[in-house]
Design a protein around this motif. Sequence first.
Motif, PDB file in Angstrom:
ATOM      1  N   UNK A 221       0.844  -1.192   0.000  1.00 37.85           N
ATOM      2  CA  UNK A 221       0.000   0.000   0.000  1.00 37.85           C
ATOM      3  C   UNK A 221       0.882   1.246   0.000  1.00 37.85           C
ATOM      4  N   UNK A 222       0.282   2.386  -0.320  1.00 40.24           N
ATOM      5  CA  UNK A 222       1.027   3.644  -0.286  1.00 40.24           C
ATOM      6  C   UNK A 222       1.611   3.893   1.104  1.00 40.24           C
ATOM      7  N   UNK A 223       0.814   3.602   2.123  1.00 47.58           N
ATOM      8  CA  UNK A 223       1.269   3.830   3.488  1.00 47.58           C
ATOM      9  C   UNK A 223       2.490   2.978   3.810  1.00 47.58           C
ATOM     10  N   UNK A 224       2.473   1.703   3.410  1.00 49.19           N
ATOM     11  CA  UNK A 224       3.613   0.831   3.662  1.00 49.19           C
ATOM     12  C   UNK A 224       4.832   1.280   2.867  1.00 49.19           C
ATOM     13  N   UNK A 225       4.635   1.676   1.620  1.00 49.54           N
ATOM     14  CA  UNK A 225       5.754   2.155   0.810  1.00 49.54           C
ATOM     15  C   UNK A 225       6.385   3.408   1.402  1.00 49.54           C
ATOM     16  N   UNK A 226       5.554   4.259   1.971  1.00 50.81           N
ATOM     17  CA  UNK A 226       6.084   5.496   2.555  1.00 50.81           C
ATOM     18  C   UNK A 226       7.087   5.202   3.661  1.00 50.81           C
TER      19      UNK A 226
END
Length: 258
Positions: A221-226
Amino acid sequence: MPVTSDVDRPETAPDGPALPVNELFASLQGEGKLAGVPSTFVRTSGCNLRCWFCDSYHTSWEPTHAWLSVADVVSEVHARDPSHVVLTGGEPTIHDESFELLRRLGDEYHLTVETNGTVVPPADVPIDLASVSPKLASSTPTPERAPDGADAGDWAERHEAARVDVDALATLVDRYDSQLKFVVTGRDDVAEVVDLVERVRAAASVPVPDTDVLLMPEGRTREQLAGTRTTVAELAAEYGFRYTPRIHVDLWNDAPET
């Protein structure tokens, strides 16, 4: 080279040769050397490994699919515009029918095969880019580290035993234009990347330049990638490897058919 057991594949197709297809769609290639290129994706179901962070758990931990004949898959590819085709999974090379599909598409399309590098296709199979993602020790599942609702069971031992085959990796590098694309969870992974790349270089008969070694941040997810992308980008710069984004996650998060 490991022998794939029947338990690694989905159920046998009811009527003749067919592929278990989880998704078939056109989108942008999100990762690697061809990131951003419009491509048709054929995602097969079934895998011989079980990475705890698998972003396609519906092809491995909880495999789902429809059976399509190779001819039907070819027709579906023809119905879409991109001149690039990506065969992915799961692990597409555990299916002999994948090789027949590649043979039928080879004269018309640029073909990328996304693979964990544990199975070598027959020598006559056309592949324009072998996108090889060897699995690091940090990928091994545990009961505490598996997709929600998944049972790691005996997969930790099986995964750890099968996740790296240096001879297979060297053969893929020798035979095809390739990229070694590592999912990196943090700094602790890089020593293993360096060691494995050196082992492949020693076994291969062609050079493996640092520009063909790609570090990709773990995250579905975007959150995990961040939480991982900056560290992984800095590691790529530090070690002279290549950083690859995950464009599809940035654009569409974890939506299917992206």
